[in-house]
Design a protein around this motif. Structure first.
Motif, mmCIF file in Angstrom:
data_model
loop_
_atom_site.group_PDB
_atom_site.id
_atom_site.type_symbol
_atom_site.label_atom_id
_atom_site.label_comp_id
_atom_site.label_asym_id
_atom_site.label_seq_id
_atom_site.Cartn_x
_atom_site.Cartn_y
_atom_site.Cartn_z
ATOM 1 N N ASP A 1 11.172 2.434 -7.895
ATOM 2 C CA ASP A 1 10.214 3.384 -7.306
ATOM 3 C C ASP A 1 10.104 3.076 -5.818
ATOM 4 O O ASP A 1 9.461 2.107 -5.462
ATOM 5 C CB ASP A 1 8.854 3.213 -7.998
ATOM 6 N N THR B 1 4.968 7.391 -10.192
ATOM 7 C CA THR B 1 4.600 5.986 -10.307
ATOM 8 C C THR B 1 3.852 5.714 -11.611
ATOM 9 O O THR B 1 4.137 4.742 -12.309
ATOM 10 C CB THR B 1 3.753 5.568 -9.093
ATOM 11 N N GLU C 1 -0.055 -0.530 -5.330
ATOM 12 C CA GLU C 1 0.568 -0.274 -6.632
ATOM 13 C C GLU C 1 1.166 -1.557 -7.201
ATOM 14 O O GLU C 1 1.135 -1.795 -8.413
ATOM 15 C CB GLU C 1 1.627 0.820 -6.511
ATOM 16 N N ARG D 1 -5.807 9.008 -5.890
ATOM 17 C CA ARG D 1 -5.009 8.205 -6.820
ATOM 18 C C ARG D 1 -5.751 6.985 -7.323
ATOM 19 O O ARG D 1 -5.343 6.392 -8.310
ATOM 20 C CB ARG D 1 -3.750 7.700 -6.129
ATOM 21 N N GLU E 1 7.280 1.580 -1.407
ATOM 22 C CA GLU E 1 6.070 2.291 -1.820
ATOM 23 C C GLU E 1 4.839 1.433 -1.522
ATOM 24 O O GLU E 1 4.900 0.531 -0.714
ATOM 25 C CB GLU E 1 6.180 2.687 -3.289
ATOM 26 N N ARG E 2 3.708 1.730 -2.185
ATOM 27 C CA ARG E 2 2.428 1.155 -1.768
ATOM 28 C C ARG E 2 2.190 -0.287 -2.240
ATOM 29 O O ARG E 2 2.507 -0.621 -3.376
ATOM 30 C CB ARG E 2 1.292 2.016 -2.315
HETATM 31 MG MG LIG Z 1 4.467 6.986 -6.351
#
Ligand SMILES: [Mg+2]
Ligand SMILES: Nc1ncnc2c1ncn2[C@@H]1O[C@H](COP(=O)(O)OP(=O)(O)O)[C@@H](O)[C@H]1O
Lengths: 572, 472
Positions: A312, A222, A248, B354, A244-245
């Motif tokens: 992604d 990412t 993000e 992260r 995904e998140r």
């Molecule tokens: Mg990722």
């Protein structure tokens, strides 16, 4: 339009008894809430529909309406700078501008073909073009607006050869699964500058190229995609967050408006479209989001832009395919994925290309897909099929990531089929020696792997000086050149010029160090020299556009290296 | 719309947790039902499939004691919901939100679905407030920020409970008051002992009145485990986004959750994916973990600290693997460190935060914190490689520099990772530099000259003075 009555409901897939005709791929509206769905199977009286929204509360007996049209998304100038769901419905509708300035570039009476530019469209983001739609072979412009205009207001009118007229609006629908036509595809001979040294200098990607970034969780897929989205030299970025998140996506939304595109001085967000189907959003829309992204990419490519699409992650898309396939009761193939996984992937990657557009411009769509292999195992189906369709492979390595060596791209597992075609590009951009330098670095890294295996048996101390030097040089390549932190203000992006300077400096070091060791200088003495630390940190310490500093560094290196040589002579 | 489907004739079959009913009422997918047997006990269930003839209900409690002929089914006409209101803190609930402490139900101010919809990413704020946990290996190297989901990857017999309870007691923003803070503990298939020891730890530190517990014990039906984290998170969201608190949610043990998911999936006859777990486990777990975060314009935040035990200590097992793909990093506990007596046995290399980059450095912790972390990681990773080398060629086969790395690695584990008491950030920060000073400055390529001068040089100077003093 045709109607149908639901007969069974389970998860995102429903079955219904039809009254009237439906076609495969047709968009439908289900239940009182008119949930969006797509017909995925026809069999006698029964249709099967996958639904792109939460199906809670649906029951047999509820109705369903066909739209008569394939599943489509709404394209237009409102896309740039905004965030949308997997079917391109705005997630922050209040931020989407509705009115634009139209500057006509043609006059009524002109005969035009598909792809011809009608007008320039100006709004909050960058200027875009209004084109004659792809399906209009030839027409005469009978009317065109000028000045402020809404997305769905009539902007121009065309008279078609069959006597009918066609209204053109700023926004239009396009079926997501149908590639937009082009005049012809062009060879991939222009580099897309990513600003990442390990990519541009070792494993470059051409405009219109296709790359995969496989890696286990936390290896940097990412961050790498975000870094490319920020600093690559594309005109338009389509960022697809597929399964995904949410954070993000929020990060892109927060950061990009604050960052400046170094080439235009405008906020990066103005060249960016975000398509978000986060991991907790309905799974069927995840499957569609990939096609949505590609369709948006083609739309901008047709305007003559160089577009880069980040997906992604493509694994989540494949898993969505698997889930829907399972609910349809299809026979599973490898790891439960449907047998058509591979052909779907090839269709997707095939839409990347450098092209001559219908309107005769040059445009490109570069596709970069992240792959999330279970347990980081690259032999699983999604990674191995992806490998067949991409030309550039940037394999992320868990060991490097754990040592916080970023980007954690493994130089021995990665490759670029575009590299051979980009030698001329590098020559034209100031580095005629690129091919040789690249080869020397790859050889060095290859040798390093072998020597490290040997060191594990005999110990480093027992190795001859030339081999110790090889290890030192390879270590320097890692530290000084391949490592590049996405969070360092000076080093997060690196221009081709700076890459050329750095490569030249490294080559000079290799030559000088080899000569020195041949004269008896100790490898440890080189590693301990002051200039060595400067070399290791040159990416961080020397800013872009400062070649004098590199010249000074080379000079320092030459002087100190000569001094080391004299010490040896004096000792003898 | 609510219906009762009277006893007799409605149920056509009962298979494991699934009850098949004739479809004589309009009921929609996902709606809640209560199924009562002759014993008069209501069992919670939800509709998982419908066709023209039948309704399939999945029971979240034991089907034992249910007969085909004497069942009453109550249709709620809505998905599963939970009543919420003031007074959640200090209470203990069962796995589906019913009081188990003998107290009255929580007064109902609002009623929410336990599967709340998706947080629109455009409304999310960026988590960036550093939380001091008191654990050096977390604070310096894998920092936790408010609104993050940071799981602990543990394994049977490792001290994850102690670590989680410790963090729950200390985790505060620096200089913050108690009132705005809350802990929600979701025990998923846990033993009575571990639930009790958490409760005792919170009580001891006086934090119990800021804590709400949701307990599905090991002895209770496994299908209910699918709901426990959802009830707990619905309560946590109320505390965070309605009451404006900073909520830390501990979910333990997510491995039990995944086992229950596998069991239920098998009972539906679904085609399994890896190791028998359903192909949708990733999406399912995401609906839990994605509920962490903060929302623009709201005062509170929701931070998740899920705990899972890796089957056979294997990080590539589907449970930790899929979790790691969803969460914002992981703290990995290691049996070898535990054996060497290191507490907390955090293996920092496979661990990751992260969101760390957003919550540390200038204006958050210390401008040189990122560089310190980078250099410690790089050096410890090298130490780990040297260790492997030395196990083959012996210490004598190593170069001088590599021997220094070997010593660095040992001291890093013994003095930095291992800690008896909680440490403040400054203490951990200073300790990090001190240990790095064991290596020659030439090796510290991740540090700038200025950082070496500011943080490493004084350590070396002190050491020199100490040696001189010793000599003199
Ligand atoms: Mg990722
Ligand atoms: N190029 C990079 N520069 C600096 N840090 C990075 C880089 N790539 C990854 N990281 C670090 O690794 C973490 C995980 O990276 P991420 O891209 O989220 O992994 P993935 O998507 O593969 O799971 C990031 O949060 C960041 O701290």
């Amino acid at each position: 339009m045709s109607e149908a009555v639901i007969t069974s409901v389970a998860g995102p897939v429903i079955r219904a008894r039809r009254e009237g005709g439906f076609s495969l791929g047709e968009a439908v509206h289900v239940g009182d809430a008119a949930l969006l769905g797509e017909v995925v199977r026809l069999s006698g009286d029964e249709i099967t529909v996958q639904i792109y929204e939460d199906t809670t509360g649906l029951a047999p007996g509820d109705g369903l309406r066909g739209s008569g049209l394939p599943l489509s998304v709404r394209l237009g100038p409102h896309l740039l700078g905004n965030i949308f769901d997997g079917l391109l419905r705005p997630l922050a509708p209040e931020a989407v501008a509705q009115r634009y300035q139209l500057r006509p570039l043609v006059e009524p009476g002109e005969r035009l073909r598909a792809g011809a530019v009608l007008a320039e469209v100006e709004g909050p983001a960058k200027a875009q073009s209004l084109l004659v739609p792809p399906d209009v072979a030839e027409a005469e412009l009978t009317h065109i607006e000028a000045g402020e205009i809404g997305l769905d207001d009539p902007a121009a009118r065309l008279a078609l050869p069959d006597g009918s007229t066609r209204e053109i609006t700023l926004a239009h629908d396009w079926p997501v699964r149908r590639p937009r036509p082009v005049t012809r595809r062009l060879p991939p001979d222009e580099m897309m500058v990513t600003g990442q040294r390990i990519l541009d200098s070792l494993f470059p990607i051409a405009r219109g190229g296709r790359a995969a970034i496989p890696g286990g969780f936390g290896t940097g897929k990412t961050v790498l995609q975000e870094t490319l989205a920020k600093w690559c030299d594309a005109d338009v970025i389509v960022y697809v967050g597929c399964g995904e998140r949410g954070n993000e996506m929020a990060e892109v939304l927060h950061e990009f408006p604050e960052l400046e595109d170094p080439r235009t001085g405008r906020p990066l967000m103005e060249r960016t479209v975000i398509v978000a189907n986060t991991s907790n959003m309905p799974v069927a829309a995840r499957e569609a989001s990939i096609y949505t992204g590609v369709t948006v990419g083609e739309y901008f490519r047709d305007q003559g832009f160089n577009v880069t699409l980040m997906a992604d992650s493509t694994s989540r898309w494949a898993e969505a395919l698997r889930e829907v396939s399972g609910r349809l009761g299809e026979l599973p193939s490898e790891s439960g994925y449907p047998a058509y996984l591979s052909s779907r992937m090839s269709e997707f990657y095939e839409r990347a290309a450098s092209v001559e557009t219908q309107g005769g411009r040059r445009g490109s769509l570069t596709v970069i897909g992240a792959v999330s292999p279970p347990a980081g195992d690259f032999s699983e189906p999604v990674t191995s099929h992806t490998k067949r369709y991409v030309r550039t492979f940037w394999g992320l390595d868990r060991g490097r990531a754990q040592a916080r060596f970023y980007p954690a791209i493994h130089p021995l597992q990665s490759y670029s089929e575009d590299a051979a075609g980009l030698v001329e590009w590098w020559t034209a951009h100031g580095n005629p020696n690129w091919r040789a330098q690249r080869g020397r670095i790859l050889d060095l890294l290859e040798a390093q792997a072998g020597l490290e295996r040997m060191a594990r048996i005999v110990g480093k101390d027992a190795m001859p000086p030339t081999q110790q030097l090889t290890l030192l040089c390879a270590g320097l390549v890692d530290d000084a050149f391949l490592r590049q932190s996405a969070f360092s203000p000076t080093d997060r992006t690196c221009s081709p010029d700076k890459q050329t300077e750095m490569l030249g400096t490294l080559m000079r070091f290799f030559d000088l160090a080899e000569a020195a060791v041949a004269r008896g200088v100790k490898v440890e003495a080189i590693a301990a020299a002051g200039f060595y630390r400067r070399l290791a940190r040159m990416g961080e310490e020397i800013a872009d556009g400062d070649p004098a500093r590199f010249a000074a560094l080379v000079e320092e290196m030459e002087t100190e290296m000569a001094a080391l040589g004299r010490e040896v002579n004096d000792a003898v | 719309m609510r219906f009762d489907l009277g006893a007799g004739g409605a149920v056509t079959a009962i298979e494991g947790p699934l009850v098949f009913l004739r479809r004589v009422v309009r009921a929609g997918l996902g709606e809640a039902v209560a199924v009562e047997g002759a014993d008069g006990r209501a069992r919670l269930g939800r509709i998982v499939g419908l066709d023209e003839e039948r309704i399939v209900v999945e029971l979240l409690e034991s089907t034992a004691g249910l007969g085909i002929d004497d069942v009453t089914v109550r249709f709620r006409g809505e998905p599963m919901t939970m009543a919420l209101g003031p007074g959640l803190l200090g209470r203990v609930f069962d796995g589906v939100g019913r009081p188990r402490d003998g107290g009255p139900p929580v007064p109902e101010m609002v009623r929410r679905r336990v599967d709340t919809g998706t947080i629109n990413p455009a409304t999310r704020g960026l988590p960036k407030d550093f939380i001091e946990t008191g654990v050096s290996s977390i604070d310096i190297l894998n920092s936790l920020v408010r609104g993050q989901k940071l799981p602990i990857f543990s394994a049977g017999g490792l001290p994850h409970d102690r670590l989680a309870a410790g963090i729950a007691q200390t985790a505060r923003l620096r200089g913050e008051d108690e009132a705005g803070f809350a802990v929600v503990f979701a025990g998923i298939g846990v033993s009575h002992d571990s639930a009790e020891s958490f409760r005792a730890a919170m009580e001891q530190s006086g934090a119990l009145e800021h804590t709400a517990m949701f307990l599905n014990l090991a002895s209770e039906p496994s299908a209910q485990r699918l709901l426990t984290p959802r009830y707990a998170l619905t309560a946590a969201e109320y505390l965070a986004f309605d009451e404006g608190r900073h909520v830390l949610v501990i979910l333990t043990d997510m491995t039990n959750y995944c086992e229950a998911l596998r069991e239920v999936s098998a009972s539906h006859g679904e085609i399994p994916s890896r190791k028998g777990y359903p192909g949708y486990m990733y999406s399912d777990l995401a609906t839990i973990f994605e509920r962490a975060g903060w929302i623009k314009g709201r005062a509170g935040t929701l931070t998740q600290l899920p705990i899972l035990t890796m089957p056979a200590d294997d990080i590539s097992h589907p449970i930790p693997d899929l979790t790691g793909y969803i969460t914002e990093g992981q703290v990995v506990l290691d049996r070898a460190l535990e054996h060497r007596g290191i507490y907390p046995p955090v293996n920092v290399l496979p661990s990751l935060s992260r969101l760390m980059d957003q919550g540390i450095g200038e204006g958050f912790t210390h401008p040189d914190h990122p560089a310190l972390a980078q250099q410690l990681f790089a050096a410890y990773a090298r130490a780990a490689r040297v260790r492997v080398l030395s196990s083959v060629v012996g210490r004598d086969g190593l170069t001088e520099t590599d021997r220094l790395y070997l010593d660095f690695g040992d001291r890093f584990e013994a003095d930095f990772v291992s800690q008896e008491a909680m440490r403040g950030f400054e203490e951990s920060f200073a300790l990090g530099w001190e240990i790095l000073a064991m290596l020659p400055p030439g090796e510290l390529a991740r540090l700038s000259d200025a950082q070496i001068a500011e943080h490493i040089a004084p350590v070396l100077a002190r050491a020199e003075t100490a040696t001189e003093a010793g000599d003199g």
